[in-house]
Motif scaffolding. Structure first.
Motif, PDB file in Angstrom:
ATOM      1  N   ALA A  53      -2.449   6.529  -2.994  1.00  0.00           N
ATOM      2  CA  ALA A  53      -3.256   5.787  -2.021  1.00  0.00           C
ATOM      3  C   ALA A  53      -4.421   6.630  -1.546  1.00  0.00           C
ATOM      4  O   ALA A  53      -5.538   6.144  -1.380  1.00  0.00           O
ATOM      5  N   ASN A  54      -4.181   7.928  -1.338  1.00  0.00           N
ATOM      6  CA  ASN A  54      -5.265   8.812  -0.926  1.00  0.00           C
ATOM      7  C   ASN A  54      -6.329   8.899  -1.997  1.00  0.00           C
ATOM      8  O   ASN A  54      -7.505   9.045  -1.707  1.00  0.00           O
ATOM      9  N   CYS A  83      -7.213   6.744  -4.330  1.00  0.00           N
ATOM     10  CA  CYS A  83      -7.884   5.534  -4.808  1.00  0.00           C
ATOM     11  C   CYS A  83      -9.225   5.383  -4.087  1.00  0.00           C
ATOM     12  O   CYS A  83      -9.261   5.197  -2.877  1.00  0.00           O
ATOM     13  N   TYR A 133     -11.184   2.943  -4.099  1.00  0.00           N
ATOM     14  CA  TYR A 133     -11.445   1.554  -3.699  1.00  0.00           C
ATOM     15  C   TYR A 133     -10.505   1.097  -2.592  1.00  0.00           C
ATOM     16  O   TYR A 133     -10.559  -0.032  -2.157  1.00  0.00           O
ATOM     17  N   HIS A 134      -9.583   1.954  -2.183  1.00  0.00           N
ATOM     18  CA  HIS A 134      -8.609   1.636  -1.135  1.00  0.00           C
ATOM     19  C   HIS A 134      -7.869   0.350  -1.445  1.00  0.00           C
ATOM     20  O   HIS A 134      -7.724  -0.527  -0.609  1.00  0.00           O
ATOM     21  N   LYS A 161       0.184  -2.887  -5.033  1.00  0.00           N
ATOM     22  CA  LYS A 161      -1.237  -3.209  -5.189  1.00  0.00           C
ATOM     23  C   LYS A 161      -1.358  -4.387  -6.126  1.00  0.00           C
ATOM     24  O   LYS A 161      -0.370  -4.833  -6.712  1.00  0.00           O
ATOM     25  N   ARG A 210      -3.362   3.152   7.135  1.00  0.00           N
ATOM     26  CA  ARG A 210      -3.829   3.008   5.759  1.00  0.00           C
ATOM     27  C   ARG A 210      -4.806   4.081   5.278  1.00  0.00           C
ATOM     28  O   ARG A 210      -4.561   4.655   4.232  1.00  0.00           O
ATOM     29  N   PRO A 211      -5.862   4.405   5.977  1.00  0.00           N
ATOM     30  CA  PRO A 211      -6.604   5.532   5.409  1.00  0.00           C
ATOM     31  C   PRO A 211      -5.909   6.878   5.615  1.00  0.00           C
ATOM     32  O   PRO A 211      -5.984   7.748   4.765  1.00  0.00           O
ATOM     33  N   GLN A 243     -15.805   5.606   5.004  1.00  0.00           N
ATOM     34  CA  GLN A 243     -15.752   5.565   3.547  1.00  0.00           C
ATOM     35  C   GLN A 243     -16.220   4.231   2.990  1.00  0.00           C
ATOM     36  O   GLN A 243     -16.371   3.265   3.721  1.00  0.00           O
ATOM     37  N   THR A 246     -14.389  -0.204   2.682  1.00  0.00           N
ATOM     38  CA  THR A 246     -13.393  -0.612   3.655  1.00  0.00           C
ATOM     39  C   THR A 246     -13.929  -0.324   5.041  1.00  0.00           C
ATOM     40  O   THR A 246     -14.728   0.582   5.227  1.00  0.00           O
ATOM     41  N   ASP A 278     -11.643   0.085   7.390  1.00  0.00           N
ATOM     42  CA  ASP A 278     -10.519   0.764   8.008  1.00  0.00           C
ATOM     43  C   ASP A 278     -10.847   2.244   8.175  1.00  0.00           C
ATOM     44  O   ASP A 278     -10.242   3.091   7.546  1.00  0.00           O
TER      45      ASP A 278
END
Lengths: 252, 459
Positions: A115-116, A118, A120-121, A154, B60-61, B390, B393, B395
């Motif tokens: 996740a970190n 990616c 594109y989140h 995802k 999330r981030p 970033q 997003t 977030d």
């Protein structure tokens, strides 16, 4: 990765025409119900833990009164050179032979390394055990795993639909028809303005391959964050802006 | 300034074994206190296991938070052992002698702390972490992904843990034999077993010395690899612009030595205060550590500076956004200032003064300050690297650690204190034989120019 790309049979991918997107969020809702994603309540957004495999990013352009809303659906780009894949210690995410970046839920230990990494989140972590109200429990899709807490998930390009079509084709002795609506992910089928197109980039006669071919060579096509070399399988077509073009012509 | 007291062998034994054979009054309450704090952290972990990672402040981030910061911090502290016992042994720095074992034991316990912090409590499904940390999952035929920095990590840390444990055991053998000879009953039997039949024959001494030197030499690559690999947990990520930097490995290593050697100085002062070992741990030793720290801290600061230069050189938006967050945004700005002052601008000018370097209290304050700063440094790198503004997003996260996380972080500190205290009760925390070896070796000080420095001798 390059060798794999040459030998593989298929290369599933998507074309997103931003000129047609109205930001209606139908794709988001369709994805949510197709893929057993828990309901995102207000608290989830406040905690920044909402799960949306596809999301519509909204950008404002210009100053009032000449202000425009721009929409961009963002989902997993299924990169051929995916940054999330090499960092997983347990191979929970890997590239399959059809160009999909797949997530194996059973292997995942939840390091959140992917996740970190990616850009594109597009990857989401299950912070809690997913829960649905009783009235929605019969709505769950039996073809899709309900993910437990502590693992990543995802966009899969609705891999269950691809598998279903392939199975049916095999049983009936036919080949997979690229234009088959049943093959397309839920978001593509739900889109009222035909913003999203899904298909096989390997098949030169498919709609997406033709669009990619036409648009990426001097057309409107581009990839997100192309400069970091992720080699994505989602092609975006930029918005046609009549006003801006007219202005440019005047200047010229 | 003659502070050096010449002791004979018996006095050394008496001083250093006093609290192993007896028990100081404060020992039991202190150990129980740390045990309770550690167990409270364990309870917090149990709660998290029951409810899920949702009980932390992660979002999330900011997918990595306090646990990862703590992991890097403890790996950093663990570099004390290798610096003191391998590097200083091979460079024959005489003053290391009373510090070697304390540093190695600190290494062992901080490594276990780090192992608890990262693979165990930090992941989503800790009960499956064994499949990755001990990757022998033949049944499924799925091997670990050797491209992942998270597979390099456990291998490096486990190697380091094995090497330091061996180091401690080998150096303990002659001392265990002394305790064996001074105890009776069950304790005598236990120590007889532990000392592996040590009789002090010339052959045994030779083997023990060779093993020590070999281990110091073999462990040298680990000195470079462990924290490089820990830094690659971050530096290999293209998705996080602030981490994707080639300076990270050397920067992390020198930072680890900075905090590790400071921690040894802290432990040394604590040993003098708690166990009254001022005849063995003299201001000379503190002075030497202080001088070493000035150099280490300054190299670290240079690496820190370079990291900023590399980041700002390209003037890319994500990097600028991260630096802006670190330096100008409200809560982080305060942390950044505290970090700079505690990690460098307070301790290093202090160490310039001989009076500070030879003063127990001020060395305690400055070295604790360094470790507060180094903890903040990791926090500012890890959490803000993820929370930056970033692309694609909105977030842009912030991060509030929950009580559960704070409790578990405190528990790792309690675990190390608990471990050190229990070790000091069962085994001597200062190597007896090493002190005696140093006494017979030759002059304690030599003159270089106008300076008198602690002497080096050949082993």
């Amino acid at each position: 990765m390059a060798e794999l790309k040459q030998t593989q049979q298929r290369q599933w991918g998507m074309v997103i025409d931003l000129d047609k997107c109205t930001g209606c969020q139908a794709c988001v809702v369709a994805c949510q119900s197709e893929n057993n994603i828990p309901i995102n309540e207000e608290a989830h957004y406040n905690q920044r833990r909402a799960i949306q495999w596809i999301r519509v990013e909204r950008y404002w352009e210009g100053e009032f009164p000449d202000i425009k809303a721009r929409f961009m659906p963002v989902l997993c780009q299924h990169c051929d050179n995916a940054p999330c894949e090499p960092v997983c210690p347990v191979y929970a995410t890997y590239h399959n032979t059809e160009g999909l970046n797949v997530q194996v839920y059973n292997r995942c230990v939840g390091t959140r390394f992917c996740a970190n990494n990616c850009p594109y989140h597009a990857r989401f972590f299950n912070f809690w055990e997913p829960a649905w109200p009783n009235s929605l429990k019969n709505q769950l899709n039996p073809d899709v795993t309900v993910r437990s807490r502590g693992i990543m998930e995802k966009c899969t390009f609705c891999v269950q639909r691809i598998a279903r079509v392939k199975r049916k084709a095999k049983n009936e002795g036919e080949t997979v028809n690229d234009g088959d609506r049943a093959l397309s992910p839920a978001c593509v089928n739900a889109c009222p303005t035909e913003t999203l197109f899904f298909g096989d980039f390997k098949d030169p006669n498919s709609t997406v391959a033709k669009m990619k071919d036409k648009e990426t060579h001097g057309g409107r096509g581009y990839h997100l964050l192309e400069e970091i070399g992720t080699d994505t399988n989602v092609v975006y077509l930029k918005k046609v802006d009549k006003h801006a073009e007219a202005k440019e012509e005047v200047h010229a | 300034m003659q502070e050096h007291v010449q002791l004979n062998s018996k006095e050394v034994n008496d001083i250093l074994l006093k609290d192993v054979l007896g028990m100081p009054k404060w020992w039991l309450p202190a150990v129980l206190f740390f045990l309770v704090v550690f167990l409270a952290g364990g309870a917090a972990f149990g709660y998290m296991l029951n409810k899920g990672v949702g009980v932390t402040g992660l979002n999330r981030p900011v997918m990595w938070g306090f646990f990862m910061v703590n992991f890097v911090f403890w790996i950093g502290i663990s570099h004390a052992g290798i610096m003191i016992s391998a590097i200083l042994r091979l460079t024959q720095a005489e003053w290391r002698r009373p510090l070697t074992r304390a540093a190695e034991v600190l290494t062992v316990f901080s490594l276990t702390s780090a192992l608890m912090a990262a693979p165990l409590v930090h992941v989503g499904r800790p009960w499956r972490a064994a499949l990755w940390v001990f990757p022998y999952d033949f049944e499924r035929g799925v091997w670990p992904n050797v491209r992942s920095a998270f597979v390099w990590d456990p291998s490096a840390v486990m190697t380091y843990l094995t090497a330091s444990t061996l180091f401690v055991i080998i150096a303990l053998l002659p001392d265990l034999a002394i305790i064996r000879d001074r105890t009776t009953g069950t304790a005598h039997k236990v120590y007889s077993l532990l000392c592996l039949g040590w009789r002090g024959t010339p052959r045994q001494w030779k083997l023990q010395a060779v093993a020590g030197i070999l281990l110091s030499a073999l462990v040298l690559p680990v000195f470079v690899s462990v924290h490089s690999i820990v830094s690659w947990d971050f530096a290999v990520q293209v998705g996080v612009e602030g981490w994707h930097s080639t300076i990270f490995a050397p920067y992390f290593i020198i930072g680890a030595i900075h905090s590790g050697v400071s921690a040894v100085a802290t432990v040394m002062v604590l040993m003098v205060w708690l166990y009254k070992w001022q005849k063995i741990l003299t201001p000379d030793h503190l002075d030497a550590i202080g001088r070493l720290l000035i150099i280490v801290a300054t190299i670290w600061f240079f690496a820190f500076f370079l990291e900023w230069v590399f980041a700002l050189y390209t003037l890319e938006d994500p990097e600028l956004a991260l630096r802006e967050l670190q330096v100008f945004k409200h809560p982080w700005m305060a942390l950044f200032i505290v970090f700079l002052i505690t990690a460098y601008f307070f301790p290093v000018p202090m160490w310039m003064f001989k009076k500070v370097r030879r003063n127990m209290f001020w060395m305690f304050v400055t070295t604790i300050s360094v470790n507060i700063g180094m903890w903040l440094e990791r926090f500012l790198i890890i959490v803000l690297g993820l929370a930056r503004r970033q692309a694609f997003t909105f977030d842009w996260g912030t991060y509030h650690p929950s009580m559960i996380e704070i409790l578990m972080v405190i528990a790792t500190f309690a675990w190390v204190m608990f471990g050190m205290l229990v070790f000091a009760k069962v085994f001597p925390l200062i190597p007896l034989f090493d002190i005696k070896e140093g006494m017979v070796g030759g002059p304690h000080k030599i003159k270089i120019g106008r300076k008198e420095i602690p002497a080096s001798i050949h082993e």
